[in-house]
Design a protein around this motif. Structure first.
Motif, PDB file in Angstrom:
ATOM      1  N   MET A   1     -41.236  -0.811 -39.127  1.00  0.00           N
ATOM      2  CA  MET A   1     -40.936  -0.548 -37.728  1.00  0.00           C
ATOM      3  C   MET A   1     -39.825  -1.493 -37.257  1.00  0.00           C
ATOM      4  O   MET A   1     -39.776  -2.652 -37.648  1.00  0.00           O
ATOM      5  N   TYR A   2     -38.925  -0.952 -36.434  1.00  0.00           N
ATOM      6  CA  TYR A   2     -37.865  -1.757 -35.848  1.00  0.00           C
ATOM      7  C   TYR A   2     -38.255  -2.098 -34.414  1.00  0.00           C
ATOM      8  O   TYR A   2     -38.661  -1.227 -33.657  1.00  0.00           O
ATOM      9  N   SER A   3     -38.115  -3.365 -34.045  1.00  0.00           N
ATOM     10  CA  SER A   3     -38.302  -3.731 -32.643  1.00  0.00           C
ATOM     11  C   SER A   3     -36.952  -3.581 -31.953  1.00  0.00           C
ATOM     12  O   SER A   3     -35.909  -3.470 -32.604  1.00  0.00           O
ATOM     13  N   ALA A   4     -36.948  -3.594 -30.621  1.00  0.00           N
ATOM     14  CA  ALA A   4     -35.716  -3.380 -29.865  1.00  0.00           C
ATOM     15  C   ALA A   4     -34.662  -4.438 -30.193  1.00  0.00           C
ATOM     16  O   ALA A   4     -33.471  -4.157 -30.151  1.00  0.00           O
ATOM     17  N   SER A   5     -35.078  -5.638 -30.562  1.00  0.00           N
ATOM     18  CA  SER A   5     -34.104  -6.685 -30.884  1.00  0.00           C
ATOM     19  C   SER A   5     -33.388  -6.414 -32.210  1.00  0.00           C
ATOM     20  O   SER A   5     -32.354  -7.015 -32.492  1.00  0.00           O
ATOM     21  N   ASP A   6     -33.919  -5.502 -33.052  1.00  0.00           N
ATOM     22  CA  ASP A   6     -33.281  -5.137 -34.320  1.00  0.00           C
ATOM     23  C   ASP A   6     -32.242  -4.033 -34.158  1.00  0.00           C
ATOM     24  O   ASP A   6     -31.532  -3.718 -35.107  1.00  0.00           O
ATOM     25  N   PHE A   7     -32.157  -3.428 -32.978  1.00  0.00           N
ATOM     26  CA  PHE A   7     -31.258  -2.297 -32.771  1.00  0.00           C
ATOM     27  C   PHE A   7     -29.811  -2.727 -32.965  1.00  0.00           C
ATOM     28  O   PHE A   7     -29.401  -3.805 -32.554  1.00  0.00           O
ATOM     29  N   ARG A   8     -29.026  -1.838 -33.606  1.00  0.00           N
ATOM     30  CA  ARG A   8     -27.599  -2.062 -33.808  1.00  0.00           C
ATOM     31  C   ARG A   8     -26.948  -0.709 -34.095  1.00  0.00           C
ATOM     32  O   ARG A   8     -27.618   0.254 -34.432  1.00  0.00           O
ATOM     33  N   LYS A   9     -25.651  -0.682 -33.986  1.00  0.00           N
ATOM     34  CA  LYS A   9     -24.901   0.538 -34.288  1.00  0.00           C
ATOM     35  C   LYS A   9     -25.066   0.870 -35.768  1.00  0.00           C
ATOM     36  O   LYS A   9     -24.986  -0.001 -36.621  1.00  0.00           O
ATOM     37  N   GLY A  10     -25.330   2.143 -36.086  1.00  0.00           N
ATOM     38  CA  GLY A  10     -25.489   2.587 -37.464  1.00  0.00           C
ATOM     39  C   GLY A  10     -26.929   2.553 -37.958  1.00  0.00           C
ATOM     40  O   GLY A  10     -27.206   2.982 -39.074  1.00  0.00           O
ATOM     41  N   LEU A  11     -27.864   2.056 -37.149  1.00  0.00           N
ATOM     42  CA  LEU A  11     -29.272   1.992 -37.542  1.00  0.00           C
ATOM     43  C   LEU A  11     -29.853   3.403 -37.615  1.00  0.00           C
ATOM     44  O   LEU A  11     -29.622   4.227 -36.731  1.00  0.00           O
ATOM     45  N   LYS A  12     -30.617   3.681 -38.677  1.00  0.00           N
ATOM     46  CA  LYS A  12     -31.221   5.003 -38.851  1.00  0.00           C
ATOM     47  C   LYS A  12     -32.705   4.898 -38.545  1.00  0.00           C
ATOM     48  O   LYS A  12     -33.423   4.139 -39.185  1.00  0.00           O
TER      49      LYS A  12
ATOM     50  N   LYS B   1     -30.775   6.939 -24.603  1.00  0.00           N
ATOM     51  CA  LYS B   1     -32.133   6.550 -24.252  1.00  0.00           C
ATOM     52  C   LYS B   1     -32.150   5.049 -24.015  1.00  0.00           C
ATOM     53  O   LYS B   1     -31.464   4.293 -24.698  1.00  0.00           O
ATOM     54  N   THR B   2     -32.946   4.626 -23.041  1.00  0.00           N
ATOM     55  CA  THR B   2     -33.096   3.211 -22.729  1.00  0.00           C
ATOM     56  C   THR B   2     -34.443   2.729 -23.246  1.00  0.00           C
ATOM     57  O   THR B   2     -35.468   3.382 -23.033  1.00  0.00           O
ATOM     58  N   PHE B   3     -34.427   1.579 -23.917  1.00  0.00           N
ATOM     59  CA  PHE B   3     -35.646   0.997 -24.471  1.00  0.00           C
ATOM     60  C   PHE B   3     -35.887  -0.366 -23.828  1.00  0.00           C
ATOM     61  O   PHE B   3     -34.944  -1.059 -23.463  1.00  0.00           O
ATOM     62  N   ARG B   4     -37.149  -0.751 -23.729  1.00  0.00           N
ATOM     63  CA  ARG B   4     -37.518  -2.089 -23.264  1.00  0.00           C
ATOM     64  C   ARG B   4     -37.676  -2.997 -24.472  1.00  0.00           C
ATOM     65  O   ARG B   4     -37.773  -2.539 -25.599  1.00  0.00           O
ATOM     66  N   SER B   5     -37.730  -4.279 -24.240  1.00  0.00           N
ATOM     67  CA  SER B   5     -37.760  -5.243 -25.343  1.00  0.00           C
ATOM     68  C   SER B   5     -39.013  -5.131 -26.208  1.00  0.00           C
ATOM     69  O   SER B   5     -39.002  -5.538 -27.363  1.00  0.00           O
ATOM     70  N   ASN B   6     -40.101  -4.565 -25.699  1.00  0.00           N
ATOM     71  CA  ASN B   6     -41.324  -4.442 -26.503  1.00  0.00           C
ATOM     72  C   ASN B   6     -41.453  -3.072 -27.191  1.00  0.00           C
ATOM     73  O   ASN B   6     -42.427  -2.834 -27.896  1.00  0.00           O
ATOM     74  N   ASP B   7     -40.467  -2.183 -27.019  1.00  0.00           N
ATOM     75  CA  ASP B   7     -40.509  -0.870 -27.672  1.00  0.00           C
ATOM     76  C   ASP B   7     -40.221  -1.009 -29.163  1.00  0.00           C
ATOM     77  O   ASP B   7     -39.459  -1.880 -29.584  1.00  0.00           O
ATOM     78  N   LYS B   8     -40.817  -0.126 -29.952  1.00  0.00           N
ATOM     79  CA  LYS B   8     -40.605  -0.119 -31.400  1.00  0.00           C
ATOM     80  C   LYS B   8     -40.264   1.290 -31.852  1.00  0.00           C
ATOM     81  O   LYS B   8     -40.746   2.261 -31.288  1.00  0.00           O
ATOM     82  N   LEU B   9     -39.424   1.382 -32.896  1.00  0.00           N
ATOM     83  CA  LEU B   9     -39.065   2.667 -33.483  1.00  0.00           C
ATOM     84  C   LEU B   9     -39.345   2.623 -34.977  1.00  0.00           C
ATOM     85  O   LEU B   9     -39.176   1.589 -35.625  1.00  0.00           O
ATOM     86  N   GLU B  10     -39.736   3.769 -35.502  1.00  0.00           N
ATOM     87  CA  GLU B  10     -40.055   3.882 -36.924  1.00  0.00           C
ATOM     88  C   GLU B  10     -38.771   4.022 -37.738  1.00  0.00           C
ATOM     89  O   GLU B  10     -37.809   4.673 -37.323  1.00  0.00           O
ATOM     90  N   LYS B  11     -38.770   3.410 -38.915  1.00  0.00           N
ATOM     91  CA  LYS B  11     -37.638   3.518 -39.834  1.00  0.00           C
ATOM     92  C   LYS B  11     -37.592   4.940 -40.390  1.00  0.00           C
ATOM     93  O   LYS B  11     -38.614   5.502 -40.746  1.00  0.00           O
ATOM     94  N   ALA B  12     -36.394   5.535 -40.456  1.00  0.00           N
ATOM     95  CA  ALA B  12     -36.245   6.891 -40.986  1.00  0.00           C
ATOM     96  C   ALA B  12     -36.477   6.887 -42.494  1.00  0.00           C
ATOM     97  O   ALA B  12     -36.005   6.003 -43.200  1.00  0.00           O
TER      98      ALA B  12
END
Length: 187
Positions: free
Chosen positions: A1-12, A52-63
């Motif tokens: 899982m990616y947390s919002a602080s891991d977000f970057r351009k090109g992230l899948k 889409k706007t995310f908050r700092s505690n949101d998480k996204l699953e790795k593709a």
């Protein structure tokens, strides 16, 4: 899982069972409250994009994406056939899924096929390919009415602007990321 602080351009990432790529990303910290992460996401299957706007505690699953080296074999109608270099398994990818990559595909070329849950969704070509000029209009010395380039047709049917000294039969190096002429290749 990616947390919002891991977000970057090109992230899948995966959202609602679909693979997305972050095409743009920005961070903002309002005067009070949580930090906001704004991302522009593009669906890797359909091509649809949204913000889409995310908050700092949101998480996204790795593709669940897999890249395999495959060899381009042939084209039959709208379907392009590739073969896995290890298992010799063959798969077909539609012309729509390949997009501009069809302009640079030559027989027996090795490419990286991107798969999502075992389904091919795209192809990554080498950065540079060498293609032969099949049609080139002669350049008239002293023709100063136009620019310092002329269009030529390559063996794949792709038309590119080149310097006037390029002739039919020459091999050219083409940048697959931009589709522009780089240099003439000596054999």
């Amino acid at each position: 899982m990616y947390s919002a602080s891991d977000f970057r351009k090109g992230l899948k990432v995966q959202i609602d069972g679909e693979p997305y790529i972050m095409t743009d990303f920005s961070f903002s910290k309002p005067g009070k409250g949580q930090a906001l992460y704004r991302a522009r996401l593009r669906n890797m299957i359909t091509g649809n994009a949204f913000e889409k706007t995310f908050r700092s505690n949101d998480k996204l699953e790795k593709a669940a994406l897999e890249e395999r080296t495959m060899q381009y074999l042939y084209c039959q109608g709208e379907e392009y056939t590739f073969m896995d270099n290890v298992s010799f398994e063959q798969l077909e990818i539609s012309k729509a899924q390949l997009g501009d990559a069809i302009n640079f595909l030559t027989d027996n070329m090795d490419v990286e096929v991107l798969q999502y849950n075992g389904r091919p969704i795209g192809v990554t070509l080498p950065n540079f390919v060498n293609l032969k000029v099949t049609q080139s209009d002669p350049w008239v010395k002293g023709d100063t009415s136009g620019s310092d380039s002329k269009p030529v047709t390559l063996e794949t049917g792709y038309v590119v602007q080149v310097p006037p000294f390029i002739e039919e039969g020459d091999k050219l190096q083409i940048d697959t990321r931009t589709g522009v002429y780089v240099t003439r290749v000596k054999e």
